[in-house]
Design a protein around this motif. Structure first.
Motif, short mmCIF file in Angstrom:
data_model
loop_
_atom_site.label_atom_id
_atom_site.label_comp_id
_atom_site.label_asym_id
_atom_site.label_seq_id
_atom_site.Cartn_x
_atom_site.Cartn_y
_atom_site.Cartn_z
N CYS A 96 9.43 5.28 2.20
CA CYS A 96 8.68 5.62 1.05
C CYS A 96 7.32 6.39 1.53
O CYS A 96 6.64 5.76 2.18
CB CYS A 96 8.16 4.22 0.18
SG CYS A 96 9.56 3.49 -0.68
N SER A 97 7.09 7.54 1.06
CA SER A 97 6.27 8.61 1.67
C SER A 97 5.86 9.51 0.54
O SER A 97 6.72 10.20 -0.18
CB SER A 97 6.77 9.06 2.83
OG SER A 97 5.66 9.73 3.54
N TYR A 98 4.55 9.90 0.75
CA TYR A 98 3.93 10.91 -0.22
C TYR A 98 4.51 12.53 0.33
O TYR A 98 4.80 13.33 -0.62
CB TYR A 98 2.50 10.82 -0.54
CG TYR A 98 2.00 9.74 -1.36
CD1 TYR A 98 1.84 9.86 -2.76
CD2 TYR A 98 1.55 8.65 -0.77
CE1 TYR A 98 1.34 8.79 -3.34
CE2 TYR A 98 1.32 7.45 -1.46
CZ TYR A 98 0.96 7.59 -2.78
OH TYR A 98 0.76 6.57 -3.66
N LYS B 151 5.86 1.80 3.99
CA LYS B 151 5.35 2.85 3.05
C LYS B 151 4.24 3.53 3.83
O LYS B 151 3.52 3.16 4.51
CB LYS B 151 4.56 2.08 1.89
CG LYS B 151 5.72 1.28 0.95
CD LYS B 151 5.05 0.54 -0.29
CE LYS B 151 6.07 -0.41 -0.86
NZ LYS B 151 6.88 0.33 -1.36
N CYS B 152 4.14 4.95 3.64
CA CYS B 152 3.47 6.02 4.45
C CYS B 152 2.87 6.96 3.56
O CYS B 152 3.30 7.35 2.43
CB CYS B 152 4.40 6.80 5.50
SG CYS B 152 5.63 5.60 6.27
N HIS B 153 1.56 7.45 3.88
CA HIS B 153 1.16 8.61 3.18
C HIS B 153 2.09 9.86 3.58
O HIS B 153 2.16 10.86 2.85
CB HIS B 153 -0.11 8.79 3.53
CG HIS B 153 -1.32 7.72 2.97
ND1 HIS B 153 -1.84 6.75 3.72
CD2 HIS B 153 -1.50 7.36 1.72
CE1 HIS B 153 -2.67 5.83 3.05
NE2 HIS B 153 -2.53 6.31 1.73
N SER C 172 -2.70 4.82 -3.09
CA SER C 172 -2.29 3.57 -2.63
C SER C 172 -0.87 3.67 -1.79
O SER C 172 0.07 4.42 -2.34
CB SER C 172 -2.16 2.83 -3.92
OG SER C 172 -1.50 1.67 -3.48
N LEU C 173 -0.76 3.13 -0.74
CA LEU C 173 0.51 2.96 -0.25
C LEU C 173 1.49 2.29 -1.24
O LEU C 173 2.57 2.61 -0.91
CB LEU C 173 0.44 2.23 1.18
CG LEU C 173 -0.49 3.09 2.37
CD1 LEU C 173 -0.57 2.05 3.63
CD2 LEU C 173 0.74 4.19 2.71
N GLU C 174 1.11 1.29 -1.88
CA GLU C 174 2.12 0.63 -2.61
C GLU C 174 2.57 1.54 -3.65
O GLU C 174 3.95 1.11 -4.02
CB GLU C 174 1.13 -0.69 -3.29
CG GLU C 174 0.78 -1.53 -2.48
CD GLU C 174 2.09 -2.29 -1.81
OE1 GLU C 174 3.16 -2.55 -2.35
OE2 GLU C 174 1.89 -2.26 -0.43
N ALA C 175 2.12 2.49 -4.08
CA ALA C 175 2.56 3.60 -4.85
C ALA C 175 3.28 4.79 -4.34
O ALA C 175 3.80 5.45 -5.01
CB ALA C 175 1.38 4.17 -5.70
N ALA C 176 3.62 4.72 -2.83
CA ALA C 176 4.43 5.78 -2.32
C ALA C 176 5.92 5.90 -2.86
O ALA C 176 6.36 4.81 -3.24
CB ALA C 176 4.41 5.37 -0.80
N PRO C 177 6.33 6.98 -3.17
CA PRO C 177 7.37 7.14 -3.98
C PRO C 177 8.59 6.88 -3.22
O PRO C 177 8.92 7.21 -2.01
CB PRO C 177 7.40 8.72 -4.45
CG PRO C 177 6.23 9.37 -3.52
CD PRO C 177 5.55 8.33 -3.27
N VAL C 178 9.48 6.17 -3.78
CA VAL C 178 10.88 5.62 -3.32
C VAL C 178 11.69 7.10 -3.15
O VAL C 178 11.48 8.25 -3.64
CB VAL C 178 11.60 4.62 -4.09
CG1 VAL C 178 10.72 3.27 -3.85
CG2 VAL C 178 11.93 4.99 -5.15
#
Length: 280
Positions: free
Chosen positions: A173-175, A71-73, A42-48
């Motif tokens: 915010c990106s994985y 927010k990005c993968h 989920s993009l909403e869960a992309a780490p800050v």
């Protein structure tokens, strides 16, 4: 190891592992593409960004403000050396290489339902922001910008480019965060880029790929920036489209794709893209 294979293998860590079944989507140019059944996170869960955002103290460099609402993968920043030691001919190779690479990433990200936020930097004595990942521009609009990046000559401020790239990669915010640096490794202004690169790798978990351009490369600098012993050069593989077809076949399972598939697919995507370039 082929250059594109190495680079795409790294970038694909953020693309190929997140695929979604897409029945009914395989139409037109997409008919030969098969999908796995994994969903992207989920993009909403992309780490800050952990900790404080990096702030350089060089008034001559542009500053990139945080944009944690984006927010990005994956966040991918490309830094292109446009200095006098590179030369016009090799700088044109840089632009051609990046254009082809991003066409592949464009296709793979769409096929896998992955959001890739792209930033582009060009540098010599000074550092210029061509596009920021905070702007969330489409690949098609970024292609337009890449085609018009000027060759500036001048000195080689790789350290300054890395400072701006670090801000870009921390901004969203990106994985996964990847810096792709193309240079001859002959920095001669702004201090050594190796210490800032080490901080980016160790403190921010940024993956750095440092590619050599020209026949006169300072290997020690590229090794220090990437943290890898192997030094890869753009000149080692000029047939971009042939290798692009190989990569697509290997990673996205394109079957019996016609010659020019990559260009046709990218052109088809951009023909439907009516977005404007956002300088944010």
């Amino acid at each position: 190891m082929h250059l594109f294979v190495f680079v795409l293998a790294l970038i694909a860590q953020g693309l190929c592992t997140w695929r979604q079944a897409a029945e009914g989507v395989q139409k037109g140019l997409f008919e030969s593409v098969q999908f796995s059944e994994q969903l992207p996170p989920s993009l909403e869960a992309a780490p800050v960004q952990a900790g404080s955002h990096y702030r350089h103290r060089d008034s001559s460099l542009p500053n990139i403000e945080p944009c944690q609402d984006v927010k990005c993968h994956m966040t991918l920043v490309v830094a292109l050396d446009a200095s006098g030691s590179v030369g016009q001919e090799h700088f044109t190779k840089e632009l051609n290489f990046i254009r082809t690479l991003l066409e592949i990433v464009q296709m793979k990200s769409m096929m896998n339902y992955v959001k890739v936020c792209v930033g582009v930097i060009s540098y010599s004595t000074s550092v210029s922001v061509i596009d920021s990942p905070c702007c969330e521009n489409s690949f098609c609009r970024i292609f337009d910008k890449i085609d018009s990046i000027p060759y500036t000559a001048g000195r080689t401020n790789t350290a300054g480019a890395l400072k701006v790239a670090r801000q870009m990669l921390q901004a969203t915010c990106s994985y996964k965060k990847v810096l792709l640096l193309i240079t001859d490794g002959n920095s001669n202004i702004g201090g050594s880029p190796i210490s800032i690169a080490r901080e980016m790798r160790d403190e921010d978990e940024i993956s750095i790929v440092a590619l050599g351009v020209t026949n006169i490369i300072r290997e020690s600098e590229l090794q220090g920036i990437s943290g890898e012993d192997e030094v890869l050069q753009i000149d080692s593989f000029d047939q971009f489209h042939e290798l692009a077809e190989f990569l697509i076949s290997a990673n996205v399972m394109v079957q019996d794709s016609p010659e020019g598939f990559l260009e046709e697919l990218s052109a088809a995507i951009c023909a439907a893209d009516d977005s404007d370039f956002d300088s944010c």
